[in-house]
Design an enzyme around this catalytic site. Structure first.
Site, PDB file in Angstrom:
ATOM      1  N   ASP A 179       0.849  -1.185   0.000  1.00  0.00           N
ATOM      2  CA  ASP A 179       0.000   0.000   0.000  1.00  0.00           C
ATOM      3  C   ASP A 179       0.895   1.250   0.000  1.00  0.00           C
ATOM      4  O   ASP A 179       1.852   1.315  -0.779  1.00  0.00           O
ATOM      5  CB  ASP A 179      -0.959  -0.047   1.197  1.00  0.00           C
ATOM      6  CG  ASP A 179      -2.082   0.969   1.119  1.00  0.00           C
ATOM      7  OD1 ASP A 179      -3.099   0.669   0.475  1.00  0.00           O
ATOM      8  OD2 ASP A 179      -1.941   2.078   1.683  1.00  0.00           O
ATOM      9  N   TYR A 324      -3.435  11.083   1.113  1.00  0.00           N
ATOM     10  CA  TYR A 324      -4.028  10.967  -0.219  1.00  0.00           C
ATOM     11  C   TYR A 324      -4.070  12.329  -0.911  1.00  0.00           C
ATOM     12  O   TYR A 324      -3.830  12.437  -2.118  1.00  0.00           O
ATOM     13  CB  TYR A 324      -5.440  10.384  -0.107  1.00  0.00           C
ATOM     14  CG  TYR A 324      -5.458   8.905   0.186  1.00  0.00           C
ATOM     15  CD1 TYR A 324      -5.644   7.981  -0.830  1.00  0.00           C
ATOM     16  CD2 TYR A 324      -5.267   8.431   1.476  1.00  0.00           C
ATOM     17  CE1 TYR A 324      -5.649   6.620  -0.573  1.00  0.00           C
ATOM     18  CE2 TYR A 324      -5.266   7.075   1.754  1.00  0.00           C
ATOM     19  CZ  TYR A 324      -5.459   6.175   0.724  1.00  0.00           C
ATOM     20  OH  TYR A 324      -5.444   4.831   0.985  1.00  0.00           O
ATOM     21  N   HIS A 379      -4.766  -7.751   0.142  1.00  0.00           N
ATOM     22  CA  HIS A 379      -4.073  -6.484   0.306  1.00  0.00           C
ATOM     23  C   HIS A 379      -3.331  -6.380   1.637  1.00  0.00           C
ATOM     24  O   HIS A 379      -2.288  -5.748   1.729  1.00  0.00           O
ATOM     25  CB  HIS A 379      -5.096  -5.353   0.195  1.00  0.00           C
ATOM     26  CG  HIS A 379      -4.505  -3.986   0.227  1.00  0.00           C
ATOM     27  ND1 HIS A 379      -3.728  -3.480  -0.794  1.00  0.00           N
ATOM     28  CD2 HIS A 379      -4.579  -2.990   1.160  1.00  0.00           C
ATOM     29  CE1 HIS A 379      -3.350  -2.254  -0.503  1.00  0.00           C
ATOM     30  NE2 HIS A 379      -3.848  -1.926   0.684  1.00  0.00           N
TER      31      HIS A 379
END
Length: 401
Positions: A179, A324, A379
């Site tokens: 990630d 982000y 993930h």
């Protein structure tokens, strides 16, 4: 730089009582009938999980477990950086920094810490490769302080982590992550190749190579409304194109809001533990290898809640989502997938990862020396398949460090 200060997690009882009261007073919206998880976190599961969090989850037990790992804080680049540091007793141990992502925490690696730092002898009596393990909380995540001004993105985190390794006395090291941890790990290798000597990642940021005309056609295939050119695509590449388009269309709403208006979202998530739980547990459901059997087919319930509780009890959900925004407005991730990483790279591919770049794409931007494909896992590989990931990390860095 001053010496690291030992750190012990000690959440005030008043904060735990406040959490319980908020959970028990949660006002959950009524769902549509028979929609399951298709509209977001499933109502009945969230209701039951929130009640368990309020009435049965034992934070003090989890806190004691977390405190069984040696933790420290150190002021680096203006960040009061929190990290686990396990020095191995083995003389040939390799310094290794582990970088987590969102919505994970340093706790994501808890099943790997001891196995990496103090591996047990094999059946033939030989000792597996050991590591000095460093696992920071990302700036703005968990017990690390948050940046106070805009601009603290992946590059600044990589700079901070490299400075941390230097402060701990590691002049060279290796790195692993998934990630955001993959982006940070890749940036460490690109910016500090003389110090970060090899990397291992379990999410590859790579697309078709811009210098390859056939790959330009592949990029065209990813745009809606354009006809496909399957003759130019391998099966793996075609699947990556389709999977990438599906993910962009159906699974990126969270990143759009976190990348554009994280503060607005943060007011709600920082005020409602049930809302925070719903926001995070949906990713554990969607991104993990649950095989249609629910969140707890891939994770222990208390693991999920410990991870969410770290965000809640530190008030760090808003600052975590700002990464982000930094990435979206700086173009850092695009640059990661466009420049070549020359240090030796190992890749672990898990079948339910949110995006699986074909090796042909990855090889255009990474010096791939090991490519391992696993039959299970998603993930959150460090939590879902820790034995497999640990073995792959050990195998790769034993040969490349």
């Amino acid at each position: 730089m001053s010496a690291p200060i030992p750190f012990t997690i000690d959440i005030p009882e008043a904060a735990l009582q406040d959490l319980r009261e908020r959970l028990l007073k949660s006002r959950l919206p009524e769902p549509l009938e028979d929609v399951g998880w298709s509209y977001g976190t499933e109502y009945e599961y969230l209701k039951e999980l929130a009640h368990y969090w309020a009435t049965s989850f034992d934070w003090r037990k989890q806190e004691a477990y977390l405190n069984s790992f040696p933790q420290f804080k150190l002021l680096v680049n203006g960040i009061d950086l929190h990290f686990v540091h396990l020095r191995s007793a083995e003389p040939n141990a390799i310094p290794l920094i582990l970088s987590h992502g969102w919505p994970g925490t340093f706790f994501e690696f808890h099943k790997m810490f001891e196995a990496l730092a103090a591996p047990k002898p094999t059946v033939d009596g030989s000792k597996p490769q050991a590591f000095h393990v460093v696992a920071p909380s990302l700036p703005g995540y968990g017990f690390s302080s948050a940046p106070r001004r805009p601009g603290f993105g992946v590059g600044k985190i990589a700079e901070t982590f490299d400075a941390l390794m230097s402060a701990l006395g590691y002049q060279t090291y290796v790195a692993q992550g998934g990630d955001w941890g993959s982006a940070i790990t890749s940036t460490l290798a690109r910016k500090y190749p003389e110090r970060c000597r090899a990397i291992h990642i379990n999410l590859v940021f790579a697309g078709p190579c811009w210098s390859n005309p056939l790959h330009l056609l592949q990029m065209a295939n990813m745009l809606p409304g354009l006809r496909r050119f399957p003759v130019f695509l391998s099966r793996d590449e075609m699947k990556a194109v389709d999977d990438g388009a599906h993910f962009q269309e159906h699974e990126t709403g969270y990143s759009k809001i976190q990348g554009t208006k994280p503060q607005t979202l943060g007011y709600a998530l920082n005020d409602s533990p049930a809302g925070l739980l719903a926001w995070i547990v949906e990713k554990f459901h969607t991104w993990a290898d649950t095989r249609g059997e629910g969140v707890e087919s891939a994770f222990v319930r208390d693991e999920v809640l410990t991870n969410v509780a770290i965000y809640w009890l530190t008030g760090s959900i808003t600052s975590s989502t700002r990464l982000y925004h930094e990435a979206m407005h700086s173009g850092e991730v695009r640059r990661i997938s466009a420049s070549y990483c020359k240090v030796p790279t190992g890749v672990a591919v898990f079948p339910k990862e949110i995006f699986r770049a074909p090796r042909s794409w990855a090889s255009a931007v990474y010096n791939i020396q090991q490519w391992s494909v696993f039959p299970r896992g998603g993930h959150f590989a460090a939590l879902e398949a820790p034995a497999e990931l640990t073995a792959d990390v050990r195998k790769f860095f034993a040969a490349h460090h």
